[in-house]
Design an enzyme around this catalytic site. Structure first.
Site, mmCIF file in Angstrom:
data_model
loop_
_atom_site.group_PDB
_atom_site.id
_atom_site.type_symbol
_atom_site.label_atom_id
_atom_site.label_comp_id
_atom_site.label_asym_id
_atom_site.label_seq_id
_atom_site.Cartn_x
_atom_site.Cartn_y
_atom_site.Cartn_z
ATOM 1 N N LYS A 37 0.844 -1.204 0.000
ATOM 2 C CA LYS A 37 0.000 0.000 0.000
ATOM 3 C C LYS A 37 0.881 1.256 0.000
ATOM 4 O O LYS A 37 2.089 1.171 0.295
ATOM 5 C CB LYS A 37 -0.922 -0.011 1.227
ATOM 6 C CG LYS A 37 -0.198 -0.050 2.566
ATOM 7 C CD LYS A 37 -1.154 -0.351 3.728
ATOM 8 C CE LYS A 37 -0.416 -0.414 5.049
ATOM 9 N NZ LYS A 37 -1.304 -0.837 6.152
ATOM 10 N N ARG A 132 -10.752 -0.057 15.108
ATOM 11 C CA ARG A 132 -10.622 0.683 13.850
ATOM 12 C C ARG A 132 -11.717 0.217 12.909
ATOM 13 O O ARG A 132 -12.712 0.906 12.740
ATOM 14 C CB ARG A 132 -9.225 0.497 13.250
ATOM 15 C CG ARG A 132 -9.024 1.271 11.963
ATOM 16 C CD ARG A 132 -7.578 1.294 11.490
ATOM 17 N NE ARG A 132 -7.054 -0.007 11.099
ATOM 18 C CZ ARG A 132 -5.841 -0.200 10.574
ATOM 19 N NH1 ARG A 132 -5.025 0.825 10.396
ATOM 20 N NH2 ARG A 132 -5.430 -1.405 10.244
ATOM 21 N N HIS A 161 -6.323 -7.280 13.010
ATOM 22 C CA HIS A 161 -5.059 -6.544 12.990
ATOM 23 C C HIS A 161 -4.551 -6.387 14.417
ATOM 24 O O HIS A 161 -5.284 -5.937 15.301
ATOM 25 C CB HIS A 161 -5.297 -5.169 12.348
ATOM 26 C CG HIS A 161 -4.047 -4.480 11.903
ATOM 27 N ND1 HIS A 161 -3.019 -5.130 11.253
ATOM 28 C CD2 HIS A 161 -3.658 -3.185 11.999
ATOM 29 C CE1 HIS A 161 -2.053 -4.253 10.985
ATOM 30 N NE2 HIS A 161 -2.412 -3.070 11.427
ATOM 31 N N ARG A 218 1.002 -10.848 6.786
ATOM 32 C CA ARG A 218 0.928 -9.612 5.994
ATOM 33 C C ARG A 218 2.174 -8.778 6.287
ATOM 34 O O ARG A 218 2.171 -7.912 7.158
ATOM 35 C CB ARG A 218 -0.357 -8.838 6.341
ATOM 36 C CG ARG A 218 -1.645 -9.684 6.176
ATOM 37 C CD ARG A 218 -2.908 -8.842 6.378
ATOM 38 N NE ARG A 218 -2.975 -8.152 7.638
ATOM 39 C CZ ARG A 218 -3.617 -8.560 8.735
ATOM 40 N NH1 ARG A 218 -4.259 -9.728 8.724
ATOM 41 N NH2 ARG A 218 -3.616 -7.838 9.828
ATOM 42 N N TYR A 262 14.245 31.173 5.790
ATOM 43 C CA TYR A 262 13.016 31.815 6.258
ATOM 44 C C TYR A 262 13.058 32.010 7.765
ATOM 45 O O TYR A 262 13.490 31.129 8.505
ATOM 46 C CB TYR A 262 11.808 30.944 5.925
ATOM 47 C CG TYR A 262 11.435 30.927 4.463
ATOM 48 C CD1 TYR A 262 11.025 32.088 3.817
ATOM 49 C CD2 TYR A 262 11.485 29.739 3.747
ATOM 50 C CE1 TYR A 262 10.673 32.056 2.471
ATOM 51 C CE2 TYR A 262 11.126 29.703 2.400
ATOM 52 C CZ TYR A 262 10.724 30.867 1.767
ATOM 53 O OH TYR A 262 10.374 30.839 0.452
ATOM 54 N N CYS A 309 13.134 24.563 3.277
ATOM 55 C CA CYS A 309 12.197 25.242 2.376
ATOM 56 C C CYS A 309 11.402 24.203 1.592
ATOM 57 O O CYS A 309 11.622 23.004 1.719
ATOM 58 C CB CYS A 309 12.934 26.132 1.382
ATOM 59 S SG CYS A 309 14.162 27.219 2.118
ATOM 60 N N ASP A 311 11.502 23.481 -1.605
ATOM 61 C CA ASP A 311 12.233 22.749 -2.635
ATOM 62 C C ASP A 311 13.743 22.723 -2.402
ATOM 63 O O ASP A 311 14.488 22.180 -3.216
ATOM 64 C CB ASP A 311 11.977 23.403 -4.004
ATOM 65 C CG ASP A 311 10.511 23.737 -4.182
ATOM 66 O OD1 ASP A 311 9.702 22.792 -4.182
ATOM 67 O OD2 ASP A 311 10.172 24.939 -4.269
#
Ligand code: PLP
Length: 380
Positions: A37, A132, A161, A218, A262, A309, A311
């Site tokens: 997943k 859940r 689970h 799993r 920043y 930042c 990027d």
């Protein structure tokens, strides 16, 4: 010279070693279910699944319908179980792609069934303590449910689970054994109704609560060489398969009192050589590592300075000196010489888990695969 500004390397030879080690430890009557997943926990679901197939694995688990479709369209055969929620209107798509759906509760079972006339393949989730998804683990109720649904669905099995199998204090162990016992009491009932594939082990369960009553193990995180919990020791040959690199785009010297980034959150206390690296939080490098993280350069750890930042980020390379040139590669995760940055440690330093950090590596970061020591871009 690097081909990308930043990229992830997935070592498929190590993946094979990890899988082989886990296959050896499988309980006698259990099959391997590869959990791929979230794009294979960020490692590229299709490439990982192809290696799994090569290793003889026939069962896969994903979280969403779209992830299942992606695997089918890439030609992945075998069972693909969707562990999570699929909107009922897409029931036909489940059949079209031969995907197996988790039934999360009774209401969902009714709604999904009403959508199609063909029998959808399903596994029924049982809640043994995580609260859940799943039906409550009451034997009479499960008996009734199975009778009610066996004419409507192709019920392959029940699953539950384990939610604290990565912890070993007495309370955690008692909790896990209780979950397992509750689940196991339902298995004979399921088998009576032809539901043969009942399963309850995830990575931590498979490693520490091995049990051949679970028809699948799993395996997710441990297949990628990461730990369900930082405190655990994995079996010896298992190792992380992902490393992450980025390129230095420029190098400059700043002076005492100059600030970086920043918010001017870093101020130089001496002449400082700063390298700007072409990776940022939009690539999935956690912003929480601002003024905290380290990267590897020339086999040494150097600190991230200022805020990460979107990027780009800045590192202090004064210790290495002015021999560093633009175009050189830094290692964000992985090894350089004797130094290693483990994703589990990086995650732990910002109060999260390796799972989250690998899942967050953005789609825009290319994945490069190492196979027999050679870098390739796609896995056939
Ligand atoms: C994600 C998931 C797994 C795999 O968990 P790991 O800890 O990565 O092994 C197994 N089962 C279910 C239901 C899951 O959601």
């Amino acid at each position: 010279m690097a081909e990308f500004r930043t990229w992830v390397e997935i070592d498929l030879d190590k993946l094979k070693n990890n899988i082989a080690c886990l296959q050896e430890r499988l309980p006698q009557n259990s099959e391997f279910m590869a959990v791929v997943k979230a794009n294979g926990y960020g490692h590229d679901a299709v490439a990982v699944s192809r290696i799994c197939i090569e290793m003889g694995i026939k069962n896969f688990a994903v979280a969403t319908l779209e992830e299942g479709i992606q695997l089918r369209e890439a030609g992945i055969s075998g069972r693909i179980l969707i562990l999570g929620y699929t909107v009922p209107q897409k029931a036909k798509t489940l059949i079209q792609y031969d995907l197996t759906q988790t039934i999360v509760d009774e209401k969902y079972a009714e709604i999904l069934f009403a959508e199609v006339s063909e029998r959808i393949k399903v596994h029924i989730a049982i809640d043994t303590g995580m609260s859940r998804i799943g039906f409550p683990e009451e034997p009479e109720k499960i008996e009734n449910l199975l009778s009610k649904y066996e004419s409507k669905y192709q019920i392959e099995g029940l699953f539950t689970h384990l939610c604290i199998a990565d912890s070993f204090d007495k309370a955690a162990r008692d909790f896990t054994y209780k979950q397992i016992a509750k689940f196991k009491s339902l298995i004979p009932i399921a088998e009576c109704h032809g539901a043969k594939y009942n399963h309850f082990l995830n990575s931590a369960g498979g490693l520490f609560y091995s049990d051949d009553a679970s028809k699948f193990v799993r395996y997710g995180i441990v297949m990628y060489g990461l730990k369900p919990d930082i405190s655990l020791k994995l079996p010896e040959p298992i190792s992380p398969i992902l490393s992450w690199k980025a390129v230095i785009e420029m190098v400059k010297t700043i002076h005492k009192g100059d600030t970086v980034g920043y918010g001017c959150s870093f101020m130089a206390t001496r002449d400082t050589i700063v390298a700007t690296v072409a990776v940022g939080y939009a690539d999935g490098y956690p912003r929480l590592l601002s003024n905290k993280g380290c990267v590897l350069l020339h086999g040494k750890r150097v600190p991230v300075i200022g805020r990460v930042c979107m990027d780009q980020l800045m590192i202090d390379i004064t210790e290495i000196g002015d021999c560093v040139t633009p175009g050189e590669t830094v290692t964000l995760v992985g090894s350089d010489g004797k130094e290693t940055i483990l994703i589990d440690e990086l995650a732990s330093s910002i109060g999260t888990i390796g799972y989250e950090c690998v899942c967050n590596i953005a789609r825009r970061v290319p994945r490069v695969f190492l196979q027999n020591g050679v870098a390739v871009h796609t896995i056939e």
